[in-house]
Design a protein around this motif. Sequence first.
Motif, PDB file in Angstrom:
ATOM      1  N   LYS A 182       0.850  -1.186   0.000  1.00 28.24           N
ATOM      2  CA  LYS A 182       0.000   0.000   0.000  1.00 28.24           C
ATOM      3  C   LYS A 182       0.882   1.232   0.000  1.00 28.24           C
ATOM      4  O   LYS A 182       1.842   1.321   0.778  1.00 28.24           O
ATOM      5  N   THR A 183       0.555   2.171  -0.865  1.00 29.90           N
ATOM      6  CA  THR A 183       1.337   3.399  -0.969  1.00 29.90           C
ATOM      7  C   THR A 183       0.399   4.602  -0.989  1.00 29.90           C
ATOM      8  O   THR A 183      -0.813   4.461  -1.121  1.00 29.90           O
ATOM      9  N   THR A 186      -3.399   8.125   1.312  1.00 24.99           N
ATOM     10  CA  THR A 186      -4.673   7.471   1.633  1.00 24.99           C
ATOM     11  C   THR A 186      -4.572   5.949   1.657  1.00 24.99           C
ATOM     12  O   THR A 186      -5.552   5.264   1.968  1.00 24.99           O
ATOM     13  N   LYS A 187      -3.414   5.419   1.305  1.00 26.13           N
ATOM     14  CA  LYS A 187      -3.182   3.970   1.266  1.00 26.13           C
ATOM     15  C   LYS A 187      -4.124   3.260   0.288  1.00 26.13           C
ATOM     16  O   LYS A 187      -4.459   2.086   0.461  1.00 26.13           O
ATOM     17  N   GLY A 190      -1.084   1.086  -4.747  1.00 28.31           N
ATOM     18  CA  GLY A 190      -0.242  -0.055  -4.428  1.00 28.31           C
ATOM     19  C   GLY A 190      -0.590  -1.283  -5.252  1.00 28.31           C
ATOM     20  O   GLY A 190      -1.274  -1.211  -6.279  1.00 28.31           O
TER      21      GLY A 190
END
Length: 313
Positions: A182-183, A186-187, A190
């Motif tokens: 996750k990036t 706001t996640k 990804g």
Amino acid sequence: MKKYKLIMLLIIMGSGTVSFAQRTVTDTASKKPQVKELFVNAGLQYISNLTYAGRRDDSSVPLLLPTLTLVSKHGFFLSAIGYFDLNGSKSGAEGLSITPGYVFGFDSKKYYGGTISATKFFITGSSPIILSSFNATIDGSLYANPDNIVKLSIGGSYRFDKNNKNDIINTAELSKEIFAVKTGATKLNGLKLTPTASLYAGTQSFYQTYYTESQVTRSVETPQKQTPINILFPNQPKQTIITQTVTQENQKEVRKYQLLAFSGSMPVTYVINKVQIVFTPYLIKPFNQVDYVSNTSKNGLYFLFSAGASVTF
């Protein structure tokens, strides 16, 4: 095979996916944050062998599918898909489909919801792709994903065939989103995997062979012996009437609702802000499928994949 191809759908709650391409577009649209008045999603997808409800045509070819979807913040959408077959020197445009629909949710977190849609096909009848016999479909689906643990979807579709044969197909699907990476703040960006198991059932036409027996009266030549009677009366009957049993092979077209296929897939999705890249391998096991040329079963396992990218504005 197109003439006897499987047949499909309607159910109060369901959406039998018209193609893997359409399912991808609808899923993408339903997950976009409803902030703006209108979202535009444009994409391009490659499918190694287009199937429908776990069925594929022997003449099927790889396809390139450009897609364009408009989604309002209220959940209404309009999607268009083009179909280009990649058949070497015979490659070319086969037509397009247009799908208006509505994506809805029953709760604010969208753990429960569904879609309803209708699709009109404009594909040439001589096309080698399996959708070429379709005139239109009405589709719907419901899903439940409590606490985002496992998503269960059920769907159905009612198909209008170009030969005026209206059919039904239903789907049941289990899937689970697993984020590997996750990036972003706001996640939501990804890499994620979505293992999916799908089951298809529906109506299907096939020819059934049966035999009938009948009693037939026949005349049989009777050899005549030289006797005084035959010499005096030469016009005596030379035939004997007998009754014989005759067995005749017949065929009739049968339409039957039955299990069509099981599919396992693993969509691999990478999201970078507005861009989504997806690669999906499929392993499909058809059931109750018949080769109409040899009238034999052909239920072997087969593999296909799709790959594509889309961007949302």
